[in-house]
Design a protein around this motif. Structure first.
Motif, short mmCIF file in Angstrom:
data_model
loop_
_atom_site.label_atom_id
_atom_site.label_comp_id
_atom_site.label_asym_id
_atom_site.label_seq_id
_atom_site.Cartn_x
_atom_site.Cartn_y
_atom_site.Cartn_z
N ALA A 20 0.69 -1.35 0.04
CA ALA A 20 -0.05 0.06 -0.02
C ALA A 20 0.94 1.29 0.18
O ALA A 20 2.09 1.32 0.37
N SER A 21 0.36 2.36 -0.41
CA SER A 21 0.82 3.78 -0.52
C SER A 21 0.62 4.36 0.94
O SER A 21 0.76 5.52 1.00
N ASN A 22 -0.18 3.65 1.59
CA ASN A 22 -0.47 4.46 3.16
C ASN A 22 -0.09 3.39 3.98
O ASN A 22 0.29 2.16 3.67
N GLU A 23 0.07 3.71 5.41
CA GLU A 23 0.59 2.99 6.22
C GLU A 23 -0.52 2.05 7.10
O GLU A 23 0.10 1.01 7.92
N GLY A 24 -1.48 2.10 6.99
CA GLY A 24 -2.52 1.20 7.57
C GLY A 24 -2.69 1.54 8.90
O GLY A 24 -2.23 2.34 9.31
N ALA A 25 -3.83 0.95 9.61
CA ALA A 25 -4.27 1.32 11.15
C ALA A 25 -3.38 0.78 12.31
O ALA A 25 -3.74 1.05 13.10
N HIS A 26 -2.43 -0.12 11.71
CA HIS A 26 -1.60 -0.63 13.01
C HIS A 26 -0.11 -0.51 12.61
O HIS A 26 0.45 -0.78 11.52
N PRO A 27 0.59 -0.28 13.50
CA PRO A 27 2.05 -0.13 13.35
C PRO A 27 2.71 -1.39 12.95
O PRO A 27 3.71 -1.47 12.39
N ASP A 28 2.06 -2.57 13.30
CA ASP A 28 2.61 -3.75 12.82
C ASP A 28 2.91 -4.00 11.14
O ASP A 28 3.89 -4.47 10.85
N TYR A 29 2.21 -3.28 10.47
CA TYR A 29 2.20 -3.22 9.18
C TYR A 29 3.47 -2.57 8.57
O TYR A 29 4.06 -3.17 7.96
N VAL A 30 3.76 -1.37 9.17
CA VAL A 30 4.94 -0.88 8.73
C VAL A 30 6.15 -1.51 9.27
O VAL A 30 7.22 -1.54 8.69
N HIS A 31 6.12 -2.11 10.37
CA HIS A 31 7.00 -2.96 10.92
C HIS A 31 7.52 -4.04 10.31
O HIS A 31 8.58 -4.32 9.81
N ALA A 32 6.39 -4.69 9.61
CA ALA A 32 6.49 -5.80 8.87
C ALA A 32 7.19 -5.59 7.20
O ALA A 32 8.13 -6.21 6.74
N ALA A 33 6.77 -4.27 6.87
CA ALA A 33 7.39 -3.93 5.56
C ALA A 33 8.80 -3.46 5.78
O ALA A 33 9.86 -3.79 4.84
N HIS A 34 8.94 -2.86 6.93
CA HIS A 34 10.30 -2.61 7.24
C HIS A 34 11.42 -3.92 7.35
O HIS A 34 12.40 -3.97 6.89
N ALA A 35 11.03 -4.78 8.04
CA ALA A 35 11.56 -6.05 8.12
C ALA A 35 11.83 -6.69 6.99
O ALA A 35 12.93 -7.24 6.49
N LEU A 36 10.80 -6.66 6.04
CA LEU A 36 10.97 -7.49 4.60
C LEU A 36 12.16 -6.75 4.11
O LEU A 36 12.99 -7.40 3.19
N GLY A 37 11.95 -5.30 3.85
CA GLY A 37 13.01 -4.63 3.12
C GLY A 37 14.31 -4.79 3.50
O GLY A 37 15.29 -5.09 2.72
N THR A 38 14.63 -4.89 4.79
CA THR A 38 15.84 -5.20 5.28
C THR A 38 16.38 -6.52 5.10
O THR A 38 17.46 -6.76 4.67
N LEU A 39 15.58 -7.54 5.29
CA LEU A 39 15.74 -8.82 5.06
C LEU A 39 16.05 -8.97 3.52
O LEU A 39 17.23 -9.72 3.16
N LEU A 40 15.51 -8.66 2.43
CA LEU A 40 15.90 -8.61 1.09
C LEU A 40 17.23 -8.29 0.76
O LEU A 40 17.91 -8.74 -0.05
N ALA A 41 17.56 -7.06 1.48
CA ALA A 41 18.83 -6.34 1.33
C ALA A 41 19.86 -7.41 1.69
O ALA A 41 20.92 -7.57 1.24
N ASN A 42 19.69 -7.78 3.01
CA ASN A 42 20.60 -8.70 3.60
C ASN A 42 20.86 -9.77 2.88
O ASN A 42 22.17 -10.35 3.00
N ARG A 43 20.00 -10.45 2.22
CA ARG A 43 20.03 -11.42 1.42
C ARG A 43 20.78 -11.44 0.05
O ARG A 43 20.72 -12.28 -0.62
N GLY A 44 20.89 -10.11 -0.31
CA GLY A 44 21.43 -9.80 -1.61
C GLY A 44 20.38 -9.80 -2.55
O GLY A 44 20.75 -10.11 -3.72
N ILE A 45 19.23 -9.69 -2.34
CA ILE A 45 17.88 -9.85 -3.26
C ILE A 45 17.47 -8.55 -3.53
O ILE A 45 16.87 -7.81 -2.63
N ALA A 46 17.41 -8.09 -4.88
CA ALA A 46 17.02 -7.01 -5.32
C ALA A 46 15.37 -6.93 -5.12
O ALA A 46 14.79 -7.76 -5.48
N MET A 47 14.88 -5.66 -4.82
CA MET A 47 13.69 -5.49 -4.75
C MET A 47 12.64 -4.82 -5.80
O MET A 47 13.62 -3.77 -6.15
N VAL A 48 11.64 -5.33 -6.59
CA VAL A 48 10.95 -4.45 -7.54
C VAL A 48 9.72 -4.13 -6.78
O VAL A 48 8.80 -5.00 -6.14
N TYR A 49 9.34 -2.98 -7.13
CA TYR A 49 7.87 -2.44 -6.56
C TYR A 49 7.39 -1.22 -7.41
O TYR A 49 7.95 -0.69 -8.23
#
Length: 204
Positions: A20-49
């Motif tokens: 989404a282009s908004n954050e949603g109603a609960h901070p867990d959604y932002v935390h999950a997005a942040h965790a996934l972005g960090t994980l992809l980078a740490n594993r050397g996987i490029a992200m397309v979005y």
């Protein structure tokens, strides 16, 4: 949580993320997005979005860039002109239409992950999912199930099946988990199911 049968490890070079282009109603959604972005980078996987700088899109891209990852955004001219494009990512591909945007994202990606989102995220998910069931691609499709966000959708799909509106088992194409690392691990061992033959005009 269910997943497809395992196969030998597959290297993912690029993963497309729908969100989404908004954050949603609960901070867990932002935390999950942040965790996934960090994980992809740490594993050397490029992200397309989708190339946005706000909401879960922005949190995802910012986290991946902060961790030293590669982030490729794809956005139509009209949205870029409205100043919603993220200017701090590795590459921003500007296309003429939403159709071109989705086609380019699908072409660049080795796998897809859908985060919680609105009707745009659902549209991207369903198109990619439909393409898989029709044999257009054989790439894994993951659902990051933060706060069991996808449970109502899967219940609806089960109802569609019960009422005779589905052919085969489309959920075989989905890998679902609430933890980004476990989800990514399962995507790398995804075995595409057999694509069942659809009715032709001569069968009707």
């Amino acid at each position: 949580m269910t997943t497809a049968a395992a196969t030998p490890h597959t290297t993912l070079q690029r993963v497309a993320v729908y969100c989404a282009s908004n954050e949603g109603a609960h901070p867990d959604y932002v935390h999950a997005a942040h965790a996934l972005g960090t994980l992809l980078a740490n594993r050397g996987i490029a992200m397309v979005y989708g190339g946005g700088r706000t909401g879960l899109m922005g949190a995802l891209a910012d986290a991946a860039m902060a961790a030293g990852g590669e982030v490729i955004g794809v956005m139509p001219h009209g949205l870029v002109e409205r100043e919603v494009a993220h200017r701090g990512i590795t590459s921003l591909q500007v296309v003429d239409s939403m159709h071109e945007r989705k086609a380019m994202i699908a072409e660049l990606a080795d796998a897809f992950i859908a985060l919680p989102g609105g009707i745009g995220t659902l549209e991207e998910l369903f198109e990619t999912w439909t393409w898989a069931t029709l044999g257009v691609h054989r790439k894994p499709l993951g659902l990051l199930d933060t706060r069991q966000f996808w449970e109502p959708l899967l219940s609806l799909v089960a109802r569609l099946d019960q009422e005779g509106f589905l052919r085969g088992a489309p959920t075989e194409w989905l890998v679902r988990h609430d933890d980004p690392a476990h989800l990514l691990d399962r995507l790398t061992t995804f075995a595409p199911p057999h694509v069942r033959r659809w009715l032709s005009l001569r069968d009707t």
